[in-house]
Design a protein around this motif. Structure first.
Motif, PDB file in Angstrom:
ATOM      1  N   GLU A 134      -5.468  10.123   6.166  1.00 17.83           N
ATOM      2  CA  GLU A 134      -6.551  10.311   7.142  1.00 17.83           C
ATOM      3  C   GLU A 134      -7.409  11.518   6.768  1.00 17.83           C
ATOM      4  OE1 GLU A 134      -4.544  10.699  10.832  1.00 17.83           O
ATOM      5  OE2 GLU A 134      -4.019   8.573  10.982  1.00 17.83           O
ATOM      6  N   GLU A 135      -6.770  12.619   6.367  1.00 17.51           N
ATOM      7  CA  GLU A 135      -7.517  13.832   6.024  1.00 17.51           C
ATOM      8  C   GLU A 135      -8.423  13.606   4.819  1.00 17.51           C
ATOM      9  OE1 GLU A 135      -6.483  18.081   3.979  1.00 17.51           O
ATOM     10  OE2 GLU A 135      -5.308  17.574   5.770  1.00 17.51           O
ATOM     11  N   LEU A 136      -7.915  12.882   3.809  1.00 17.62           N
ATOM     12  CA  LEU A 136      -8.653  12.717   2.550  1.00 17.62           C
ATOM     13  C   LEU A 136      -9.480  11.433   2.520  1.00 17.62           C
ATOM     14  CD1 LEU A 136      -5.888  13.886   0.054  1.00 17.62           C
ATOM     15  CD2 LEU A 136      -7.783  15.222   1.000  1.00 17.62           C
ATOM     16  N   ASN A 137      -9.463  10.691   3.646  1.00 19.60           N
ATOM     17  CA  ASN A 137     -10.214   9.432   3.717  1.00 19.60           C
ATOM     18  C   ASN A 137      -9.791   8.478   2.596  1.00 19.60           C
ATOM     19  OD1 ASN A 137     -12.087   7.699   4.915  1.00 19.60           O
ATOM     20  ND2 ASN A 137     -13.764   8.406   3.624  1.00 19.60           N
ATOM     21  N   MET A 138      -8.478   8.347   2.429  1.00 19.69           N
ATOM     22  CA  MET A 138      -7.896   7.434   1.451  1.00 19.69           C
ATOM     23  C   MET A 138      -6.915   6.526   2.173  1.00 19.69           C
ATOM     24  SD  MET A 138      -7.112  10.288  -1.522  1.00 19.69           S
ATOM     25  CE  MET A 138      -6.367   9.136  -2.678  1.00 19.69           C
ATOM     26  N   SER A 139      -6.488   5.484   1.508  1.00 14.48           N
ATOM     27  CA  SER A 139      -5.448   4.635   2.082  1.00 14.48           C
ATOM     28  C   SER A 139      -4.085   5.282   1.848  1.00 14.48           C
ATOM     29  CB  SER A 139      -5.470   3.246   1.443  1.00 14.48           C
ATOM     30  OG  SER A 139      -5.057   3.325   0.084  1.00 14.48           O
ATOM     31  N   GLN A 140      -3.097   4.910   2.678  1.00 16.61           N
ATOM     32  CA  GLN A 140      -1.752   5.441   2.489  1.00 16.61           C
ATOM     33  C   GLN A 140      -1.185   5.019   1.136  1.00 16.61           C
ATOM     34  OE1 GLN A 140       0.911   4.722   5.767  1.00 16.61           O
ATOM     35  NE2 GLN A 140       2.714   5.288   4.613  1.00 16.61           N
ATOM     36  N   ALA A 141      -1.517   3.799   0.718  1.00 18.17           N
ATOM     37  CA  ALA A 141      -1.043   3.315  -0.586  1.00 18.17           C
ATOM     38  C   ALA A 141      -1.608   4.171  -1.719  1.00 18.17           C
ATOM     39  CB  ALA A 141      -1.445   1.846  -0.774  1.00 18.17           C
ATOM     40  N   ALA A 142      -2.868   4.589  -1.575  1.00 17.07           N
ATOM     41  CA  ALA A 142      -3.481   5.428  -2.612  1.00 17.07           C
ATOM     42  C   ALA A 142      -2.810   6.801  -2.671  1.00 17.07           C
ATOM     43  CB  ALA A 142      -4.974   5.581  -2.336  1.00 17.07           C
ATOM     44  N   ILE A 143      -2.488   7.355  -1.499  1.00 18.35           N
ATOM     45  CA  ILE A 143      -1.780   8.644  -1.465  1.00 18.35           C
ATOM     46  C   ILE A 143      -0.430   8.517  -2.153  1.00 18.35           C
ATOM     47  CG2 ILE A 143      -0.631  10.311   0.054  1.00 18.35           C
ATOM     48  CD1 ILE A 143      -3.581  10.735   0.086  1.00 18.35           C
ATOM     49  N   SER A 144       0.291   7.440  -1.817  1.00 19.91           N
ATOM     50  CA  SER A 144       1.613   7.216  -2.411  1.00 19.91           C
ATOM     51  C   SER A 144       1.519   7.059  -3.929  1.00 19.91           C
ATOM     52  CB  SER A 144       2.245   5.981  -1.777  1.00 19.91           C
ATOM     53  OG  SER A 144       3.541   5.779  -2.299  1.00 19.91           O
ATOM     54  N   TYR A 145       0.498   6.349  -4.382  1.00 17.96           N
ATOM     55  CA  TYR A 145       0.305   6.145  -5.822  1.00 17.96           C
ATOM     56  C   TYR A 145       0.027   7.465  -6.531  1.00 17.96           C
ATOM     57  CZ  TYR A 145      -1.994   4.790 -10.175  1.00 17.96           C
ATOM     58  OH  TYR A 145      -2.358   4.693 -11.504  1.00 17.96           O
TER      59      TYR A 145
END
Length: 302
Positions: free
Chosen positions: A29-40
């Protein structure tokens, strides 16, 4: 000798956000990315690091031992970059911006801030009055904040100033004009902000049925500092924090008719993003603030 190449900036940003929030979802949410992208991104960083940086549970993630070693350096590095970028845009080390609640600004800071300027003449202080929790210090333009709460704000350093304990206070003339010998005697007398739930709590802790508060009369002021002015003027009783009104209690312009002080769990905190404790202007203000509180609020509860 060639230096090891740095990990991708995107991966480091994802790691920093997830470490501060203990959550991939909130980092996304903070970085305006998807959770999957953060995990990757974090998986890529872990592959490069050679061991897991997080312990993944069903409902949250927490830093592993390796992650806990890495996180402070990454957070500090981003703070240095942010600070350098801000300064390059014209944000100066000679201006300290502080956002704080009105009661603390009016009751305490306005009395003593001149002492900070005498010894720190190269730093100007700009105060913003607000009680809203700051979610993004960088876009707000604030260097530090003084806020009430429990001090559990993710990603922030929070240092307790004092608890908002409270009790009944009044001007001596009000006490002389009204018979106030026991807590029950205040029922029916003018009260500053009688709708404030603090009144009900204080009365019930004294074993008094607070149902009569529905008919209580008095000005609705909502801010403790303004409630204090009403009490000083002799117009009403007020529930006030003894630490904030220590000078008035000491010089007799306010009196505390009862010994009972309710111990409030919420406190006032100095807070700022992790890494800013190394900013000279923040460090100098913090050192002055706590020394002055020790001097002027000997009755505060930490």
């Amino acid at each position: 000798m060639a230096l090891d190449p740095l990990p991708p900036l995107t991966a480091l940003r994802a790691f920093d956000a997830a470490a501060r929030h203990n959550s991939f979802t909130k980092a996304a949410e903070e970085l305006n990315m998807s959770q999957a992208a953060i995990s990757y991104q974090i998986r890529q960083l872990e592959d490069r690091f050679g061991e897991p940086l997080f312990i993944r549970n069903a409902r949250q993630v927490i830093l592993s031992e390796a992650g806990a070693r890495l996180a402070p350096s990454v957070t500090e590095a981003f703070e240095i970059i942010r600070r350098g970028f801000a300064e390059a845009k014209g944000q100066r080390d000679d201006l300290l911006t502080i956002t704080m609640v009105q009661t603390f600004a009016s009751s305490w800071l306005a009395r003593y801030i001149g002492g900070f300027h005498i010894n720190n003449g190269d730093v100007a202080v700009k105060v913003d009055i607000s009680s809203n929790v700051i979610l993004d210090f960088h876009s707000s333009g604030m260097d530090i904040a003084i806020r009430s709460g429990h001090g559990d704000w993710p990603g922030l350093v929070a240092k307790k100033l004092f608890h908002f304990d409270y009790t009944v206070m009044a001007a001596p003339c009000f006490i002389e004009e009204n018979t106030i010998e026991k807590p029950e005697d205040i029922m029916g007398l003018p009260m500053a902000s009688p709708h404030d739930p603090w009144w009900r709590i204080w009365l019930e802790q004294q074993g008094i049925d607070a149902k009569g508060m529905a008919q209580a009369r008095g000005p609705v002021l909502d801010v403790q500092y303004i409630n204090g002015i009403a009490a000083l003027s002799g117009h009403a009783l007020a529930l006030l924090t003894p630490a904030l009104f220590y000078p008035e209690l000491t010089n007799g312009s306010l009196v505390q008719p009862f010994d009972y002080v309710h111990r409030e769990e919420k406190a006032l905190w100095l807070c700022y993003p992790k890494g800013r404790e190394n900013w000279p202007k923040v460090r100098r203000f913090e050192e002055w603030l706590f020394a002055k509180l020790d001097e002027t609020m000997p009755n505060r509860r930490i």
